[in-house]
Design a protein around this motif. Structure first.
Motif, PDB file in Angstrom:
ATOM      1  N   LEU A   1       4.635 -16.379 -48.463  1.00  0.00           N
ATOM      2  CA  LEU A   1       5.984 -16.315 -47.926  1.00  0.00           C
ATOM      3  C   LEU A   1       6.145 -15.087 -47.038  1.00  0.00           C
ATOM      4  CD1 LEU A   1       8.111 -17.371 -51.031  1.00  0.00           C
ATOM      5  CD2 LEU A   1       7.273 -18.788 -49.149  1.00  0.00           C
ATOM      6  N   ASN A   2       6.862 -15.285 -45.922  1.00  0.00           N
ATOM      7  CA  ASN A   2       7.089 -14.244 -44.913  1.00  0.00           C
ATOM      8  C   ASN A   2       5.797 -13.803 -44.230  1.00  0.00           C
ATOM      9  OD1 ASN A   2       9.890 -14.168 -45.292  1.00  0.00           O
ATOM     10  ND2 ASN A   2       9.680 -12.739 -47.003  1.00  0.00           N
ATOM     11  N   SER A   3       4.786 -14.680 -44.244  1.00  0.00           N
ATOM     12  CA  SER A   3       3.544 -14.408 -43.519  1.00  0.00           C
ATOM     13  C   SER A   3       3.636 -14.999 -42.118  1.00  0.00           C
ATOM     14  CB  SER A   3       2.342 -15.003 -44.255  1.00  0.00           C
ATOM     15  OG  SER A   3       2.231 -14.454 -45.545  1.00  0.00           O
ATOM     16  N   THR A   4       2.985 -14.342 -41.181  1.00  0.00           N
ATOM     17  CA  THR A   4       3.026 -14.761 -39.782  1.00  0.00           C
ATOM     18  C   THR A   4       1.858 -15.688 -39.483  1.00  0.00           C
ATOM     19  OG1 THR A   4       4.013 -12.645 -39.197  1.00  0.00           O
ATOM     20  CG2 THR A   4       3.123 -13.959 -37.399  1.00  0.00           C
ATOM     21  N   CYS A   5       2.130 -16.804 -38.822  1.00  0.00           N
ATOM     22  CA  CYS A   5       1.095 -17.759 -38.434  1.00  0.00           C
ATOM     23  C   CYS A   5       0.428 -17.262 -37.146  1.00  0.00           C
ATOM     24  CB  CYS A   5       1.694 -19.148 -38.236  1.00  0.00           C
ATOM     25  SG  CYS A   5       0.475 -20.411 -37.818  1.00  0.00           S
ATOM     26  N   LEU A   6      -0.827 -16.856 -37.257  1.00  0.00           N
ATOM     27  CA  LEU A   6      -1.560 -16.336 -36.114  1.00  0.00           C
ATOM     28  C   LEU A   6      -2.239 -17.426 -35.298  1.00  0.00           C
ATOM     29  CD1 LEU A   6      -3.277 -13.236 -37.784  1.00  0.00           C
ATOM     30  CD2 LEU A   6      -1.090 -13.331 -36.564  1.00  0.00           C
ATOM     31  N   LEU A   7      -2.712 -18.460 -35.977  1.00  0.00           N
ATOM     32  CA  LEU A   7      -3.494 -19.489 -35.295  1.00  0.00           C
ATOM     33  C   LEU A   7      -3.357 -20.797 -36.054  1.00  0.00           C
ATOM     34  CD1 LEU A   7      -5.416 -19.781 -32.863  1.00  0.00           C
ATOM     35  CD2 LEU A   7      -7.325 -19.355 -34.442  1.00  0.00           C
ATOM     36  N   PHE A   8      -3.464 -21.895 -35.308  1.00  0.00           N
ATOM     37  CA  PHE A   8      -3.388 -23.225 -35.908  1.00  0.00           C
ATOM     38  C   PHE A   8      -4.336 -24.151 -35.154  1.00  0.00           C
ATOM     39  CE2 PHE A   8      -1.612 -27.494 -35.245  1.00  0.00           C
ATOM     40  CZ  PHE A   8      -1.751 -27.996 -36.524  1.00  0.00           C
ATOM     41  N   TRP A   9      -5.100 -24.936 -35.899  1.00  0.00           N
ATOM     42  CA  TRP A   9      -5.961 -25.944 -35.272  1.00  0.00           C
ATOM     43  C   TRP A   9      -6.165 -27.108 -36.239  1.00  0.00           C
ATOM     44  CZ3 TRP A   9      -7.827 -21.492 -37.392  1.00  0.00           C
ATOM     45  CH2 TRP A   9      -8.860 -21.604 -38.344  1.00  0.00           C
ATOM     46  N   CYS A  10      -6.578 -28.219 -35.684  1.00  0.00           N
ATOM     47  CA  CYS A  10      -6.786 -29.448 -36.440  1.00  0.00           C
ATOM     48  C   CYS A  10      -8.114 -30.061 -36.012  1.00  0.00           C
ATOM     49  CB  CYS A  10      -5.641 -30.426 -36.194  1.00  0.00           C
ATOM     50  SG  CYS A  10      -5.867 -32.047 -36.981  1.00  0.00           S
ATOM     51  N   ARG A  11      -8.826 -30.629 -36.962  1.00  0.00           N
ATOM     52  CA  ARG A  11     -10.100 -31.277 -36.657  1.00  0.00           C
ATOM     53  C   ARG A  11     -10.313 -32.468 -37.576  1.00  0.00           C
ATOM     54  NH1 ARG A  11     -15.231 -28.172 -39.303  1.00  0.00           N
ATOM     55  NH2 ARG A  11     -14.368 -27.854 -41.405  1.00  0.00           N
ATOM     56  N   LYS A  12     -11.195 -33.350 -37.124  1.00  0.00           N
ATOM     57  CA  LYS A  12     -11.526 -34.558 -37.876  1.00  0.00           C
ATOM     58  C   LYS A  12     -12.798 -34.325 -38.656  1.00  0.00           C
ATOM     59  CE  LYS A  12     -11.990 -39.567 -37.230  1.00  0.00           C
ATOM     60  NZ  LYS A  12     -12.043 -40.664 -36.218  1.00  0.00           N
ATOM     61  N   VAL A  13     -12.761 -34.573 -39.956  1.00  0.00           N
ATOM     62  CA  VAL A  13     -13.888 -34.297 -40.846  1.00  0.00           C
ATOM     63  C   VAL A  13     -14.448 -35.612 -41.345  1.00  0.00           C
ATOM     64  CG1 VAL A  13     -14.655 -33.142 -42.943  1.00  0.00           C
ATOM     65  CG2 VAL A  13     -12.846 -32.128 -41.551  1.00  0.00           C
ATOM     66  N   THR A  14     -15.737 -35.836 -41.137  1.00  0.00           N
ATOM     67  CA  THR A  14     -16.432 -37.032 -41.629  1.00  0.00           C
ATOM     68  C   THR A  14     -17.443 -36.592 -42.673  1.00  0.00           C
ATOM     69  OG1 THR A  14     -18.057 -36.850 -39.862  1.00  0.00           O
ATOM     70  CG2 THR A  14     -16.136 -38.257 -39.464  1.00  0.00           C
ATOM     71  N   GLY A  15     -17.439 -37.270 -43.797  1.00  0.00           N
ATOM     72  CA  GLY A  15     -18.339 -36.909 -44.882  1.00  0.00           C
ATOM     73  C   GLY A  15     -18.786 -38.125 -45.652  1.00  0.00           C
ATOM     74  N   SER A  16     -18.854 -37.967 -46.957  1.00  0.00           N
ATOM     75  CA  SER A  16     -19.294 -39.060 -47.825  1.00  0.00           C
ATOM     76  C   SER A  16     -18.244 -40.147 -47.985  1.00  0.00           C
ATOM     77  CB  SER A  16     -19.677 -38.500 -49.201  1.00  0.00           C
ATOM     78  OG  SER A  16     -18.572 -37.835 -49.794  1.00  0.00           O
ATOM     79  N   ARG A  17     -16.998 -39.806 -47.631  1.00  0.00           N
ATOM     80  CA  ARG A  17     -15.942 -40.814 -47.754  1.00  0.00           C
ATOM     81  C   ARG A  17     -16.065 -41.853 -46.644  1.00  0.00           C
ATOM     82  NH1 ARG A  17     -11.201 -39.964 -50.309  1.00  0.00           N
ATOM     83  NH2 ARG A  17     -10.124 -40.926 -48.537  1.00  0.00           N
ATOM     84  N   PRO A  18     -15.667 -43.087 -46.951  1.00  0.00           N
ATOM     85  CA  PRO A  18     -15.713 -44.120 -45.884  1.00  0.00           C
ATOM     86  C   PRO A  18     -14.710 -43.845 -44.775  1.00  0.00           C
ATOM     87  CG  PRO A  18     -14.690 -44.994 -47.880  1.00  0.00           C
ATOM     88  CD  PRO A  18     -15.244 -43.667 -48.240  1.00  0.00           C
ATOM     89  N   ASP A  19     -13.561 -43.296 -45.144  1.00  0.00           N
ATOM     90  CA  ASP A  19     -12.542 -42.969 -44.147  1.00  0.00           C
ATOM     91  C   ASP A  19     -12.585 -41.477 -43.872  1.00  0.00           C
ATOM     92  OD1 ASP A  19     -11.752 -45.618 -44.234  1.00  0.00           O
ATOM     93  OD2 ASP A  19     -10.263 -45.244 -45.816  1.00  0.00           O
TER      94      ASP A  19
END
Length: 361
Positions: free
Chosen positions: A218-236
């Protein structure tokens, strides 16, 4: 005034004294109206000491003389303690207030003497035997030990002492990349979470975040944000949303390490761009559009059960400025992000092996 016959009762010879003839009136707590002096008489004191030493089996050479002191040899007088002299003077009515005051004054003078001031080379030698979990305790001993923990020699010795060729380390934490001053302390701490077994087990036993809401963000500043697609052992595949926060420094009063700064020649060793930073990693089953929140302050965070009762639901609210003094933020004035359904949530500190720290430090 006491009657004469009451005072005559106290008059008896010292030779007739026995343990059964000692009365309360013979001591200092007696009524001063009965005993004017308020202390034991000299003859009574000598008789009591004579009888006590006779019962203890002491020789006649140690029986008090008419002055009230024992007839001691020269060697015994050298080792006679001052406390025994004061006790015998009290029995003879000699005032020892001045002597006690002077003795107390001498004790106060010796109390001002502090401990030994050892050179910093001795502390640097002892630091070679300090465990990684005891570094803070060692630094709090004195200012010189804290200065030792600021040096590059201390952190390089700590790295070499726990380095194993078979342990897995990122390329930036290999021995060839450690011979530098910039961010040496941060790199050694990160490498210990790969090599040192107590630190590795601490990371493995770290509970999952959904069991407890991370109020520390709480009351922390967001310095960076990113999103990525992760493929692994799951089918989806999963979509991983990463929020890099800089925590609000904790309020620790009277903490000497917070008030001290490393010397100027060791600032490169303590340089850490990720200090007080952490990563909130949320994995979702579907892609969710998220507005830009970089530079904003996180004022609200909850982790609840999703509507399908099989996953989690994460709700975050960002504002332009922190909300202090325990006030509740208003959702209509901030930016709200709802992530649902959520597969996993992780809170990763800057020293964690999975933290994506910068390689150009």
């Amino acid at each position: 005034m006491p009657r004469k016959r009451d005072r005559k009762r106290l008059k008896f010879r010292a030779d007739d004294l026995s343990s059964h003839r000692v009365t309360v009136a013979d001591y200092a707590n007696s009524d001063p109206a009965i005993v004017k002096s308020g202390r034991v008489k000299k003859s009574v004191a000598n008789a009591v000491q004579k009888e006590v030493k006779a019962l203890c089996g002491l020789g006649s050479s140690q029986v008090p003389n008419e002055d009230g002191f024992s007839v001691l040899s020269e060697n015994e007088q050298q080792y006679e303690s001052s406390d025994e002299l004061n006790d015998m003077e009290n029995l003879n009515g000699v005032s020892t207030c001045r002597k006690k005051k002077s003795k107390k004054h001498k004790d106060n003078g010796t109390a001002d003497i502090t401990g030994e001031d050892y050179p910093i080379d001795i502390w640097l030698l002892l630091s070679s035997y300090i465990r990684p979990e005891d570094v803070v305790t060692f630094a709090l001993i004195c200012k010189k030990t804290w200065t030792v923990t600021c040096t590059a020699v201390f952190w390089m010795r700590l790295y070499k002492r726990h380095y194993h060729p078979n342990s897995y380390l990122p390329l930036t934490l290999h021995p060839a990349c450690m011979y530098r001053l910039r961010s040496l302390r941060a790199c050694v701490i990160r490498s210990l979470y790969h090599m040192y077994e107590p630190f590795c087990s601490r990371v493995a036993k770290n509970p999952s975040l959904p069991e407890s809401t991370p109020n520390t963000l709480l009351n922390s500043t967001c310095l960076l944000f990113w999103c990525r697609k992760v493929t692994g052992s799951r089918p989806d595949p999963l979509w991983e949303f990463n929020f890099k926060f800089r925590k609000l420094p904790p309020k620790q009063k009277n903490h000497c390490l917070n008030e001290l700064h490393p010397p100027a020649k060791y600032k490169e060793v303590h340089y850490n761009p990720d200090h007080e930073c952490c990563l909130l990693q949320v994995s979702t089953l579907n892609f969710i559009f998220i507005p830009v929140v970089m530079g904003m302050t996180l004022t609200y965070l909850t982790i609840n059960v999703s509507t399908d009762m099989r996953h989690h639901r994460v709700r975050l609210i960002f504002h332009d400025c922190p909300v202090l003094n325990g006030k509740k933020p208003r959702g209509d004035q901030g930016v709200q992000i709802v992530l649902d359904p959520v597969h996993s949530v992780h809170l990763i500190d800057w020293w964690h092996p999975k933290y994506p720290f910068s390689t150009m430090i």
